[in-house]
Design an enzyme around this catalytic site. Structure first.
Site, PDB file in Angstrom:
ATOM      1  N   HIS B 426       0.807  -1.227  -0.073  1.00  0.00           N
ATOM      2  CA  HIS B 426       0.057  -0.096   0.048  1.00  0.00           C
ATOM      3  C   HIS B 426       0.668   1.618  -0.042  1.00  0.00           C
ATOM      4  O   HIS B 426       0.365   2.339  -0.184  1.00  0.00           O
ATOM      5  CB  HIS B 426      -1.202  -0.019   1.126  1.00  0.00           C
ATOM      6  N   ASP B 430      -2.512   2.106  -4.526  1.00  0.00           N
ATOM      7  CA  ASP B 430      -3.744   2.164  -3.777  1.00  0.00           C
ATOM      8  C   ASP B 430      -4.638   1.136  -4.368  1.00  0.00           C
ATOM      9  O   ASP B 430      -4.486   0.400  -5.228  1.00  0.00           O
ATOM     10  CB  ASP B 430      -4.375   3.555  -4.097  1.00  0.00           C
TER      11      ASP B 430
END
Ligand SMILES: Cc1cc2nc3c(=O)[nH]c(=O)nc-3n(C[C@H](O)[C@H](O)[C@H](O)COP(=O)(O)OP(=O)(O)OC[C@H]3O[C@@H](n4cnc5c(N)ncnc54)[C@H](O)[C@@H]3O)c2cc1C
Lengths: 456, 457
Positions: B426, B430
């Site tokens: 992450h 995204d």
């Protein structure tokens, strides 16, 4: 109709491929631009080993019988002995090729597209074949450093026939060739300085071998600059050369040997005309030595990941057999033995402990130092050790590393063991003759189990 | 912790054994290492010790009855532990126990030394024309007694039949290397069954094991053994360190998507026929590698490395494929996967996984991957959370294919469904981007013909 096969290059790879193909019934033509036997026979394996035999006998005699060897080094006789061996072996190869009904053409071959080969020699020729094997070998490579073209800077090609020995020799490169020639020259009384960029000599070998061999050579007065790069060479007058190294050190010498590696000989072949692919300076081949062009094979130094004569020969056989339609097994490069004919000799087969760990093996090592060997003691050569690396789970032999007199002969046993996937149990069960240095291999295997007899 | 005790294998040829005595009764406390029962075969009688402590809760095989190797014999568990799941397993043959049954410690052979090692290795090297190497004396003896050389095991050097072999008239067995034999015995590979002209070597055993691997995962054997504690070493240790590091340093997010692989399986069936002649068997994994490689070219944020606060996106796709090996996990890399066709991918993977299991991969062959695929589908797993192989930014977990009823419009149809689990870093990207990647993968899976179209989104 017989299959027609052309082999380009008459080194150990090329002549082996030619002979094997002729055994299998092919009509074989071999093209060689220089001397039969290639690098190995003329400026490689054979001449270096001849010099090493001579230098060792000389050094031992000097030590053991000083009164008989008070005179100067008989360099010209040493050279003569070497020449004799080379010319006799060259005739041997010639005879073998003749017996195999192989047509030998003298000249430089190039590819003309498809399976046509043209030869520029005494007469220009154009030949057709069903398959072509490229075996053009390698030559010394010179790094792009200032001073490489000065007189007094040589490669192994020249050093092996140099007319008189220098007083001070600097060797650039602590690999196999550098170490072997450092051995020869130091045994003949030349003061030798070896410069190596890695932090140890023989960086691909077992670390302990590098270390002990270096210590031993230092006792013979060889000086080492490790972790140092050559930056330039300058003429100093009076035939003397000055080498500047990284870190500010400078070394003086009368002769500089550059032994930093070898490059494939590809240019005269004009590979692009046949569309043969090259990667990182070598002909690209698959496990059967096939190039990207059907029917064109490449073997030995011009294609192989390992530049050794026995690898070239093994690949030569594979290529010839594959080209003639036999079902062949690819070479397992993990099982290729490597020898260094320094004194003491070093030899290995299989994995080093480092490599074995990298591959995820849980390993055990057994070591037998030559100090504990009766045979080594009587030979006056107790530097070295025999090391066996096995995987913990099955005791499978993973690597054998020897630093010992005759290591290059003894390693064959280890190669056989690894090829047969033997475990330490088979070594332990084998009966070894006594007194020999080889019996130490069994002791090393026993040491893994904590059962060595001649170790405390 | 519950244990299922299974019929151990004491020799190469043992297929079943009889429990002659139970030394404990149901309900009795059993200590790890205590002798629990005795097994009889036609050759040996052996005592077997308990692999762990607990109460002997259930016995499937009463004294005097026999069971096949690997079949469940009894359950040892805590006094009040729920073992109903394990008891269910006992009714089927022990071999068919599902792999995912939880709470059972997978253990090794019982605390007996087991196998008789008296057999001599024999060599079966036959010269090309079917001519068997034999010493002159052996030949002479053989002629006298009317025994054909090629029916004999050879115990001489290099696989030559020696006089002793004729005298003992031992039946021929295939030759096998010592390492291969040990591996086969430990991993339960029946090497006598391997069809091989020459000497059986480790790669042959591993290849045989790989062939049957899929068939036998469901039959993971829980053999009785003492519990042993030892420090992690070798590969296990490296894996442990790397996984911990990855899990601690990379913020993992895993997203899952169920995809319909019916069309893909059809394509597989069609193309497999074409490739079968070349000895290549196409599997869904090969298709997924191809598809993922194509999808990664469209989603470079997942074909990237994230390290030292830098993100390096790669144009070329090098796919790592997790391969389970003896005692560990290796991730060999298929370089330039985006440029390879299915056949080439199948061959590359076959070669890499075989050599991975033989531990013949060089470090270079495990480096340089830009994305990893881990398939646990063949182990019956639906979905999981794969851990990222740093410095990569993504890893795709592949689940099993299950036929399910699915609505297509108003109709219910039988479709083959599979779950893909994508873990991504992450820090580097995204959720939406990751989701789009899975969408692309799904689009290819739904319509494999799209692979024929180059580039362009
Ligand atoms: C100093 C030294 C010591 C060595 N010691 C050892 C050792 O102890 N053990 C070992 O295993 N290896 C050793 N080697 C390495 C070994 O010599 C080589 O690996 C081996 O010779 C490679 O064989 P080859 O057949 O591939 O090529 P080469 O032996 O190089 O032969 C190639 C031949 O092709 C010919 N040729 C090239 N281009 C053309 C063309 N276009 N047309 C016609 N002919 C052409 C060349 O003239 C040459 O004769 C040593 C090398 C050196 C330099």
């Amino acid at each position: 109709m017989k299959k027609r096969l052309i082999v380009i290059g008459g080194g150990p790879g090329g002549y082996t491929a030619a002979l094997r193909a002729s055994q299998l019934g092919a009509e074989v033509t071999l093209i060689e631009k220089g001397e039969l036997g290639g690098t190995c026979l003329n400026v490689g394996c054979i001449p270096t080993k001849s010099l090493l035999e001579s230098s060792q006998v000389w050094a031992k005699s000097r030590q053991w019988y000083p009164e008989a060897t008070a005179r100067e080094v008989p360099w010209s006789s040493i050279l003569k002995r070497k020449e004799l061996a080379v010319s006799q072996l060259r005739k041997g190869v010639q005879g073998l090729l003749r017996a195999g009904k192989i047509k030998v053409i003298k000249g430089t071959a190039s590819l003309a597209g498809g399976k046509t080969v043209t030869v520029a020699g005494e007469e220009a020729l154009s030949l057709q074949a069903d398959a072509i094997i490229l075996a053009t070998g390698s030559r010394p490579s010179l790094p792009p450093i200032e001073g490489m073209n000065l007189p007094g800077v040589v490669t192994s090609d020249e050093l092996l026939s140099i007319q008189s020995l220098p007083k001070r020799l600097a060797i650039i490169g602590g690999g196999v060739i550098g170490v072997e020639l450092a051995t020869v020259c130091s045994e003949l009384g030349v003061s030798v300085h070896v410069i190596e960029a890695a932090d140890r000599i023989l960086p691909n070998m077992d670390t302990q071998i590098s270390q002990q061999l270096k210590d031993h050579l230092e006792k013979q007065k060889v000086v080492f600059s490790l972790g140092k790069k050559l930056e330039k060479i300058l003429e100093k007058g009076g035939g003397s050369l000055e080498l500047s190294l990284s870190g500010g050190e400078s070394v003086e010498a009368d002769l500089v040997l550059v032994a930093v590696g070898r490059a494939a000989v590809l240019e005269p072949l004009q590979l692009e005309r046949a569309g043969v692919e090259v990667v990182r300076g070598k002909v690209k081949v698959n496990a059967y030595q096939q190039t990207n062009q059907p029917g064109i094979y490449a073997i030995g130094d011009c294609a192989s990941p390992i530049m050794l004569a026995h690898v070239a020969m093994a690949e030569g056989k594979i290529a010839a057999e594959h080209a003639l339609g036999l079902a062949v097994e690819p070479l397992n490069y993990d099982l290729v033995p490597q020898g260094i004919y320094s004194h003491p000799e070093a030899a290995m087969v299989g994995l080093t402990s480092e490599e074995a760990r990298n591959r995820g093996f849980d390993i055990e090592e057994g070591i037998f130092p030559l100090m504990a060997s009766g045979k080594a003691l009587v030979s006056g050569e107790t530097t070295g050790f025999l090391k066996v690396i096995a995987d913990k789970k099955y005791g499978r032999l993973l690597g054998i590393h020897l630093l010992a007199p005759h290591a290059t002969e003894m390693i064959s046993e280890a190669s056989l063991g690894l090829t047969l996937e033997a475990t330490i149990d088979e070594i332990i069960k084998t009966v070894y003759p006594h007194p020999t240095i080889a019996e130490g291999i069994q002791e090393a295997a026993l040491a893994i189990k904590g059962q060595a007899i001649h170790l405390p | 912790m519950a244990f299922v005790i299974t019929m151990p294998k004491f020799g190469l040829t043992m297929t079943e054994g009889t429990v002659s005595v139970w030394f404990k009764a149901v309900g009795e406390q059993v200590e790890s290492g205590e002798v629990l029962f005795e097994v009889e075969t036609d050759k040996i009688t052996n005592e077997v010790t308990a692999p762990g402590s607990g109460v002997l809760r259930h016995v499937f095989t009463p004294a005097g009855t026999s069971a096949k190797v690997g079949e469940s014999l009894a359950v040892i568990a805590g006094e009040t532990e729920d073992i109903s799941e394990l008891l269910g397993g006992g009714e089927e043959s022990g071999m068919e126990r599902p792999a995912e049954t939880s709470g059972i410690e997978e253990t090794q052979q019982a605390g007996t030394s087991g196998t008789s090692s008296a057999e001599t290795d024999s060599e079966a090297d036959v010269l090309p024309g079917g001519f068997r190497k034999a010493t002159p004396l052996a030949r002479k003896l053989g002629r006298e007694r009317g025994i054909a050389m090629d029916s004999l095991a050879a115990s001489g050097p290099g696989g030559i039949v020696v006089a002793r072999d004729v005298e003992e008239n031992r039946a021929k067995q295939p030759a096998i290397s010592p390492t291969a034999k040990k591996y086969a015995e430990e991993n339960g590979v029946e090497w006598e069954q391997i069809e091989q002209r020459g000497r059986i070597m480790l790669p042959d055993v591993i290849a045989a094991q790989m062939k049957t691997a899929c068939a036998s995962v469901q039959g993971v054997q829980y053999e009785a053994a003492e519990s042993v504690t030892k420090p992690m070493a070798g590969a296990r240790k490296v894996i442990a360190e790397r996984m911990t590091q990855s899990w601690q340093q990379i913020p993992h997010v895993t997203i899952t998507r169920e995809v319909d692989v019916t069309r893909l399986q059809e394509a597989q069936a069609v193309l497999s026929g074409d490739l079968a002649e070349g000895g290549v068997k196409l599997t869904l994994t090969h298709f997924l590698i191809k598809i993922v490689a194509a999808a990664l070219q469209k989603h470079p944020s997942l074909n990237a490395w994230c390290q030292n606060k830098e993100i390096t996106t790669h144009r070329d796709v090098h796919i790592g494929v997790a391969v389970s090996v003896n005692d560990g996990l290796l991730v060999p890399v298929i370089p330039h996967a985006c440029k390879k066709d299915l056949g080439e991918i199948a061959e590359a993977l076959k070669d890499l996984s075989l050599r991975a299991k033989e531990q013949r991969l060089s470090v270079d062959e495990m480096r340089g991957g830009t994305f990893t695929i881990s398939n646990l589908g063949m182990m019956g797993i639906d979905g999981f959370t794969p851990i990222i192989n740093p410095p990569e930014t993504g890893i795709l977990g592949v689940g099993r294919v299950v036929d399910k009823p699915v609505f297509i419009g108003e109709e219910i149809a039988r479709r083959s469904m599979m779950t893909l689990s994508l873990s991504f870093d992450h820090r580097a990207l995204d959720g939406a981007e990751a989701a789009k990647f899975l969408q692309t993968v799904d689009a290819y899976i739904q319509e494999p013909l799209r692979l024929l179209l180059k580039g362009r989104q």
